[in-house]
Structures are given as structure tokens and as C-alpha cells.
Scaffold this motif. Structure first.
Motif, PDB file in Angstrom:
ATOM      1  N   ASN A  28     -27.712  25.986 -36.531  1.00  0.00           N
ATOM      2  CA  ASN A  28     -28.921  25.303 -36.993  1.00  0.00           C
ATOM      3  C   ASN A  28     -28.997  25.165 -38.511  1.00  0.00           C
ATOM      4  N   ALA A  33     -25.185  20.960 -39.999  1.00  0.00           N
ATOM      5  CA  ALA A  33     -25.773  19.658 -39.666  1.00  0.00           C
ATOM      6  C   ALA A  33     -25.129  18.559 -40.501  1.00  0.00           C
ATOM      7  N   LYS A  36     -21.574  17.859 -39.328  1.00  0.00           N
ATOM      8  CA  LYS A  36     -21.550  17.013 -38.135  1.00  0.00           C
ATOM      9  C   LYS A  36     -21.781  15.554 -38.503  1.00  0.00           C
ATOM     10  N   ARG A  91     -22.498  11.657 -31.403  1.00  0.00           N
ATOM     11  CA  ARG A  91     -23.048  13.017 -31.335  1.00  0.00           C
ATOM     12  C   ARG A  91     -23.067  13.521 -29.890  1.00  0.00           C
TER      13      ARG A  91
END
Length: 240
Positions: A28, A33, A36, A91
Motif C-alpha cells: 500500500n 503504487a 506499478k 492493472r
């Protein structure tokens, strides 16, 4: 007092580096993030041709007609989903694991021409999935190498600060402190901020170049401190 301040600065830098390292293992975190997002953006160069090939296959007069029924509906749904948002589609591909790629396997299709076209499509989707995963893992690996390098450099600098007893050695350690803290602040800002123009965006990973540069600087710093230490503790020679 000055040495204590230097040591504190280096320990703060080591703590920030440890935080960066830990964040690469947290699902998290801002770092993962962003990693990605970078992996998804870099995968567009591989996935766009696959979507174009799928559209071309479905529109072909012969093979397109051989792919019909539920199979065609599923492929068209995938294509429409990709065209609506390629990033979201990628994703889902990344999050779905190998099972997501297997959704492009249609064993019920037996016609040779259609079977060949669908097998080629499945292979391309699996390739996109592999490249997506590799891009993400390569970025995280480079971030971890970067963090470990800074941790080692900051802790070593904290130790060396204990030997900074002369004005010259203190000046050297001050320069080292400012440089290392500056690198950390700038790097974290580039990794976690919105403006990602770091080399990673171009798939030009630093790899061992960064540890090599820092290692060379550490070596020169140690040599300088040793020379300064020896010079300051060598009694002047009395004239004959």
C-alpha cells in the motif's frame, strides 16, 4: 558538538533510507503504487500492438467468421475494455496472475485456423504479462539496491564522523553530509512525487552504477580522512 551533529544527520539519512527500503515491500505504499504505474505505462508499448492484432483478427473475413459465439463475445469484451482504459486493463492483468492470461485460452475452439490465431493471441497476452511483471520487479530491485547503498553509506559516514577531529576533516564530513542528505531528499522526491522524469521512466535502470559511484566517493573520503589523521598526528621534524 559538531561531530555529534554530523553523526545525527547521517543516522537520520540512514533512517530515511530504511524507510524507503521498507516501503518497497509494502503493497500500500506510495513507492509500490508509483512502481506499478510506471510498469503499466511501459507495458503499453507491448499491449497496444496486441489489441490492434486482436481487432485485426476479429475483422478478417475468414478467421473472423470462424471465431464466433461466446468466444467472440469474450474477445470483443476484452478489446472494448482495453480501448476504454488500457491502464486499468493492464492493472487487472498484473493483479490477476497467470490465471488472468489463461482466460484467453479457448479449448472449445477446434477449427485449425481459428485455433492458430487464438493460440498466437494467448502467447502475446502471456508475453505482455511477463514483461509487465519484469518491469515492476526490476524497478523495485533497483530501488532496493539504491536504498541499501544509502543505508551503508550513511552508517559508514556516521562512523567516520567520529574520527573527524581536525578542521579539515570536519569540513570533509560536512561536505559528505550535505551531499548524501541532498541525494536522499531529491531521490525520494523523484520517486514519490508526481513528476517522474527519473531514469527509471526510460527503463534505464541505474543498477550497480549508483553503488559504484558512491563507493568511489566513500573510498576517496576514507583516504582523505586517513591522510588528515596521519598528518595531524605526525610530530614536525626538528631542523638539524
Amino acid at each position: 558538538m559538531f561531530r555529534k551533529v554530523l553523526i545525527a544527520l547521517h543516522l537520520i539519512g540512514a533512517a530515511l533510507s530504511i524507510a524507503l527500503l521498507v516501503s518497497t515491500y509494502s503493497a500500500n505504499s506510495i513507492i509500490t503504487a508509483k512502481a506499478k504505474d510506471v510498469a503499466v505505462e511501459k507495458s503499453r508499448g507491448y499491449s497496444d500492438p496486441v489489441a490492434e492484432k486482436l481487432r485485426e483478427t476479429l475483422d478478417r473475413p475468414v478467421i473472423g467468421k470462424l471465431i464466433r459465439g461466446g468466444v467472440r463475445q469474450r474477445l470483443e469484451a476484452e478489446l472494448h475494455s482495453y480501448e476504454a482504459s488500457a491502464e486499468d486493463w493492464l492493472r487487472r492483468l498484473a493483479a490477476g496472475g497467470i490465471n488472468r492470461a489463461r482466460e484467453f485460452d479457448f479449448p472449445e475452439v477446434q477449427q485449425p485456423l481459428a485455433r492458430k490465431a487464438l493460440d498466437a493471441l494467448k502467447g502475446k497476452v502471456s508475453e505482455v504479462k511477463t514483461r509487465l511483471d519484469l518491469s515492476y520487479q526490476a524497478l523495485l530491485a533497483d530501488l532496493r539496491l539504491f536504498a541499501w547503498t544509502n543505508i551503508a553509506a550513511f552508517l559508514l559516514a556516521a562512523v567516520l564522523s567520529g574520527f573527524a577531529r581536525t578542521g579539515r576533516s570536519r569540513a570533509l564530513m560536512s561536505a559528505w553530509s550535505l551531499m548524501m542528505l541532498g541525494i536522499m531528499v531529491i531521490s525520494v522526491a523523484l520517486y514519490a512525487g508526481q513528476n517522474w522524469f527519473w531514469n527509471f521512466l526510460h527503463n534505464d535502470y541505474l543498477g550497480w552504477q549508483y553503488p559504484a559511484v558512491v563507493g568511489a566517493f566513500v573510498f576517496l573520503e576514507i583516504v582523505s580522512l586517513v591522510i588528515d589523521f596521519v598528518t595531524s598526528h605526525t610530530a614536525p621534524t626538528e631542523p638539524a
